[in-house]
Motif scaffolding. Structure first.
Motif, PDB file in Angstrom:
ATOM      1  N   HIS A 237       1.459  -5.528 -56.464  1.00 27.45           N
ATOM      2  CA  HIS A 237       0.706  -6.748 -56.777  1.00 27.45           C
ATOM      3  C   HIS A 237      -0.357  -7.085 -55.735  1.00 27.45           C
ATOM      4  CE1 HIS A 237       3.482  -7.387 -60.021  1.00 27.45           C
ATOM      5  NE2 HIS A 237       4.489  -7.208 -59.178  1.00 27.45           N
TER       6      HIS A 237
ATOM      7  N   ALA B 196      -3.676  -7.477 -54.010  1.00 26.35           N
ATOM      8  CA  ALA B 196      -5.043  -7.525 -54.548  1.00 26.35           C
ATOM      9  C   ALA B 196      -5.969  -6.689 -53.678  1.00 26.35           C
ATOM     10  CB  ALA B 196      -5.539  -8.965 -54.600  1.00 26.35           C
TER      11      ALA B 196
ATOM     12  N   GLN C 120     -10.136  -4.792 -53.690  1.00 29.53           N
ATOM     13  CA  GLN C 120     -11.445  -4.767 -54.331  1.00 29.53           C
ATOM     14  C   GLN C 120     -11.813  -3.307 -54.566  1.00 29.53           C
ATOM     15  OE1 GLN C 120     -14.559  -6.929 -52.441  1.00 29.53           O
ATOM     16  NE2 GLN C 120     -16.110  -6.223 -53.868  1.00 29.53           N
TER      17      GLN C 120
ATOM     18  N   ARG D  56     -14.836  -5.236 -58.265  1.00 29.58           N
ATOM     19  CA  ARG D  56     -13.967  -6.274 -58.814  1.00 29.58           C
ATOM     20  C   ARG D  56     -12.619  -6.260 -58.121  1.00 29.58           C
ATOM     21  NH1 ARG D  56     -10.835  -3.438 -63.226  1.00 29.58           N
ATOM     22  NH2 ARG D  56      -9.617  -5.300 -63.578  1.00 29.58           N
ATOM     23  N   HIS D  57     -11.936  -7.378 -58.199  1.00 27.54           N
ATOM     24  CA  HIS D  57     -10.602  -7.493 -57.612  1.00 27.54           C
ATOM     25  C   HIS D  57      -9.576  -7.095 -58.662  1.00 27.54           C
ATOM     26  CE1 HIS D  57     -12.966 -10.101 -54.963  1.00 27.54           C
ATOM     27  NE2 HIS D  57     -12.145  -9.637 -54.045  1.00 27.54           N
ATOM     28  N   LYS D  58      -8.549  -6.375 -58.223  1.00 28.56           N
ATOM     29  CA  LYS D  58      -7.499  -5.944 -59.136  1.00 28.56           C
ATOM     30  C   LYS D  58      -6.233  -5.692 -58.345  1.00 28.56           C
ATOM     31  CE  LYS D  58     -10.120  -2.397 -60.171  1.00 28.56           C
ATOM     32  NZ  LYS D  58     -10.685  -1.193 -60.750  1.00 28.56           N
ATOM     33  N   PRO D  59      -5.072  -5.681 -59.015  1.00 24.83           N
ATOM     34  CA  PRO D  59      -3.838  -5.340 -58.319  1.00 24.83           C
ATOM     35  C   PRO D  59      -3.829  -3.857 -57.950  1.00 24.83           C
ATOM     36  CG  PRO D  59      -3.394  -5.983 -60.605  1.00 24.83           C
ATOM     37  CD  PRO D  59      -4.862  -6.085 -60.379  1.00 24.83           C
TER      38      PRO D  59
ATOM     39  N   SER E 241      -3.099  -1.401 -60.762  1.00 25.15           N
ATOM     40  CA  SER E 241      -4.228  -1.018 -61.628  1.00 25.15           C
ATOM     41  C   SER E 241      -5.114   0.004 -60.940  1.00 25.15           C
ATOM     42  CB  SER E 241      -5.064  -2.245 -62.007  1.00 25.15           C
ATOM     43  OG  SER E 241      -4.311  -3.135 -62.779  1.00 25.15           O
TER      44      SER E 241
END
Length: 110
Positions: A10, A12, A14, A18-21, A24
């Motif tokens: 989880h 975060a 970049q 874009r920001h993502k976990p 991902s």
């Protein structure tokens, strides 16, 4: 263990603007590298962390291949493409205005 990876999953980050976990990021990165979001049954987060923290292990395990990677890339594209199609129309969708010829008028302004 899977439980030990939960906080990292989880986290975060970049990536590509874009920001993502991290989960991902791991799946997208593996999909980009291998064509699949996971390698075998391995957890994508564990695999991505291993790639980042122990690249020499991966380099030692993957056989060296002489020559260009372009033919393999071309074959992959052919297998995953739906074929050639007409390009989309130019201009603003739903508008009769057409874009001016190049170079644009902003180039010719003084």
């Amino acid at each position: 263990s899977r439980e030990a990876l939960e906080p990292i999953r989880h986290l975060a980050i970049q990536h590509r603007g874009r920001h993502k976990p991290f989960d991902s990021f791991a799946r997208e990165t593996l999909d980009f590298i291998t064509g699949s979001p996971r390698i075998g049954h391995d957890d994508p987060v564990a695999t991505a962390l291993s790639l980042i923290t122990a690249p020499e292990r991966w380099q030692a395990e993957v056989p060296h291949q002489e020559g260009s990677w372009w033919p393999a890339w071309q074959n992959w594209l052919v297998q995953h493409s739906s074929g050639l199609s007409a390009p989309p129309p130019m201009g603003v969708p739903g508008s009769k205005r057409r874009l001016p010829d190049a170079p644009g008028s902003y180039v010719q302004q003084e």
